[in-house]
Design a protein around this motif. Structure first.
Motif, PDB file in Angstrom:
ATOM      1  N   GLN A 182     -10.195   3.984  12.372  1.00  0.00           N
ATOM      2  CA  GLN A 182      -9.382   4.610  11.337  1.00  0.00           C
ATOM      3  C   GLN A 182      -7.909   4.296  11.591  1.00  0.00           C
ATOM      4  O   GLN A 182      -7.536   3.839  12.682  1.00  0.00           O
ATOM      5  CB  GLN A 182      -9.568   6.124  11.355  1.00  0.00           C
ATOM      6  N   ASN A 196      -5.772   3.953   3.758  1.00  0.00           N
ATOM      7  CA  ASN A 196      -6.432   2.897   2.973  1.00  0.00           C
ATOM      8  C   ASN A 196      -5.772   1.536   3.150  1.00  0.00           C
ATOM      9  O   ASN A 196      -6.035   0.619   2.381  1.00  0.00           O
ATOM     10  CB  ASN A 196      -6.411   3.280   1.490  1.00  0.00           C
ATOM     11  N   CYS A 197      -4.912   1.411   4.155  1.00  0.00           N
ATOM     12  CA  CYS A 197      -4.175   0.163   4.335  1.00  0.00           C
ATOM     13  C   CYS A 197      -5.107  -0.957   4.822  1.00  0.00           C
ATOM     14  O   CYS A 197      -5.864  -0.784   5.768  1.00  0.00           O
ATOM     15  CB  CYS A 197      -3.032   0.361   5.341  1.00  0.00           C
ATOM     16  N   LYS A 198      -4.985  -2.100   4.144  1.00  0.00           N
ATOM     17  CA  LYS A 198      -5.741  -3.292   4.529  1.00  0.00           C
ATOM     18  C   LYS A 198      -4.816  -4.504   4.564  1.00  0.00           C
ATOM     19  O   LYS A 198      -5.194  -5.606   4.191  1.00  0.00           O
ATOM     20  CB  LYS A 198      -6.879  -3.521   3.530  1.00  0.00           C
ATOM     21  N   PHE A 222       0.814  -1.212   0.000  1.00  0.00           N
ATOM     22  CA  PHE A 222       0.000   0.000   0.000  1.00  0.00           C
ATOM     23  C   PHE A 222       0.850   1.265   0.000  1.00  0.00           C
ATOM     24  O   PHE A 222       0.310   2.375  -0.004  1.00  0.00           O
ATOM     25  CB  PHE A 222      -0.926   0.013   1.221  1.00  0.00           C
ATOM     26  N   HIS A 263      -7.813  -3.419  10.322  1.00  0.00           N
ATOM     27  CA  HIS A 263      -8.538  -2.276   9.771  1.00  0.00           C
ATOM     28  C   HIS A 263     -10.052  -2.500   9.791  1.00  0.00           C
ATOM     29  O   HIS A 263     -10.823  -1.542   9.729  1.00  0.00           O
ATOM     30  CB  HIS A 263      -8.094  -2.010   8.331  1.00  0.00           C
TER      31      HIS A 263
END
Length: 482
Positions: A296, A284-286, A266, A291
């Motif tokens: 957040q 937006n890290c998964k 990411f 997450h």
């Protein structure tokens, strides 16, 4: 035109100090590589004939840049370094901030090439076991692009501290006897041992970590250049693994196996990263499942020019809701310790090794619920660690890393340490020579009795003072003697 021969960065630094003292213009000089051979056409100046030291300071960033560039193979580097030093002294003290300057571009490019070469050497050295006088000795051969042996030597002595080993290169060799590093001359590939039984272990290890679902041949060749393959036992099975990759992917899908992701997947691919860019990407890290439940991503906070970085474990309940690190009860303890240590929070960079809050929901009575902290596991720490590495790379002035608690300590210093035995002293790490571990403020809050709580808090304050005093003892405003 004076010609001066240079052997090393340390010698360049000594000579440059004398040349600056003598007001020697770069246009009057030729600093050349000392290859040990006398030239019939050059008159070499004696180093001890140069003027002595003067009161002259340069930005610390220049010294770090110069030291790294000193490992480059380009023979022009000594002249470029002295020209930049001269211009900092006489023309533009903030020259390094001008990213479009030709000299700055040249030095920056060299520094990146050295850094990348050092990274490759750390990753692609493969030892072969031999028996010398009845004692195991491990020998590796590597061909770096630049003269980086002494740059990476401390890494290998720490990483393989319990082994006797020698790394051979065409330029220089280094040997570790579990207590001392010694250096010798360069050798050829034929001087290194051939295959041994360790090669089968490397092949087995690589086959097990090879992820057929993430095969990107172009990137793989970029990260593991083909010219290194002849020294890598595992390279012998790459074709076989690639051919079998589609079948293994289908099998993984059939069996619903998870895909091994980390934050690297990411990270932005831009050449130039900044903290705001990283923060936006981290949102937006998964890379792991944390997450899903967390509110957040809680990214680091603080000025980009901070010299002291405080690294905790993970955000807590309050931090998760607000999106800021260390603002809950533990943050209040930390604020008090920072103040007592004579530091200013606004001048520090605070972050966590894991960016999402891990918790379990528990009953709080009367139908209420509360979120209780859970320690992140090694998989989650490994997945998130690249975010901190990227943060650190953006903190150009960061000099001291303070690990708050055992999780941050083990993530940075390696597993197996005890906080009580490690805290309060410098430990050299890949991030900084001045890395220190101390109590996490949450551990102080969880202490069972008042004496233990008071003792740990005072130790936290003492360790922060230790970091502060170290900064104060260096030259003011981040400037060091040339």
């Amino acid at each position: 035109m004076r010609t001066i021969r240079i052997k090393s960065y340390e010698q360049w630094r000594h000579i440059a100090r004398g040349l600056i003292a003598g007001n020697a213009s770069p246009a009057e000089l030729q600093l050349v590589e000392d290859d040990g051979q006398q030239s019939l056409f050059c008159e070499t100046s004696r180093v001890d004939s140069l003027p002595g030291k003067i009161d002259f300071r340069v930005p610390r960033a220049f010294l770090l840049l110069a030291e790294s560039v000193g490992y480059h193979r380009d023979a022009r580097r000594w002249n470029v370094l002295y020209r930049v030093l001269w211009r900092i002294r006489h023309e533009q003290p903030q020259l390094l901030d001008i990213e479009t300057d030709d000299d700055v571009i040249q030095l920056t490019r060299m520094e990146k090439q050295v850094r990348r070469d050092a990274h490759k050497m750390k990753a692609f050295v493969r030892f072969r076991k031999v028996i010398q006088d009845g004692v195991e000795h491990f020998i590796a051969w590597h061909q770096p692009d630049h003269r980086i042996v002494r740059k990476v030597a401390p890494f290998f002595s720490r990483r393989f501290a319990g082994m006797n080993w020698t790394i051979l290169t065409p330029d220089e060799s280094m040997t570790w006897d579990q207590s001392n590093l010694t250096y010798g001359g360069g050798v050829t590939r034929s001087d290194a041992p051939g295959s041994d039984q360790l090669e089968d272990l490397w092949k087995t290890y690589y086959a097990n970590i090879f992820n057929p679902a993430r095969v990107k041949i172009k990137m793989m060749k970029s990260e593991m250049p083909v010219r290194y393959w002849k020294n890598l036992p595992e390279a012998q099975i790459i074709d076989e693994l690639l051919a079998d990759a589609p079948r293994r992917v289908e099998k993984m899908i059939e069996q619903y196996e998870g895909f091994d992701q980390t934050a690297i997947d990411f990270l932005p691919t831009l050449d130039s990263l900044s903290l705001p860019v990283l923060q936006k990407a981290a949102a937006n890290c998964k890379a792991c499942d944390l997450h899903c439940a967390a509110t957040q991503t809680v990214f680091g906070s603080g000025p980009a020019d901070a010299r002291i970085v405080l690294l905790g474990e993970q955000p807590g309940d309050r931090e998760d809701l607000a999106g800021q690190p260390f603002i809950g009860p533990a943050g209040q303890v930390l604020n008090e310790a920072i103040e007592k240590a004579g530091l200013v929070r606004g001048e520090l960079y605070l972050t966590n090794v894991v960016k999402h809050f891990k918790f379990k929901v528990s009953s709080a009575g009367q139908g209420g619920k509360r979120r209780l902290h859970q320690k992140p596991n090694s998989r989650e720490i490994r997945a998130c660690r690249p975010w901190f590495d990227a943060e650190w790379s953006c903190l150009k002035n960061a000099d001291i890393l303070v690990c708050l608690g055992a999780t941050a300590m083990n993530a940075i210093m390696g597993p197996g340490r005890k906080l009580g035995d490690t805290r309060g002293r410098w430990i050299e790490t890949d991030h900084s020579q001045r890395t220190i571990a101390t109590w996490h403020p949450s551990a102080i809050l969880r202490s069972y009795d008042a004496d233990s709580k008071s003792q740990k808090f005072q130790q936290l304050v003492d360790d922060l003072k230790f970091a502060r005093d170290s900064i104060l003892n260096t030259k003011e405003s981040g400037e060091y003697d040339v």
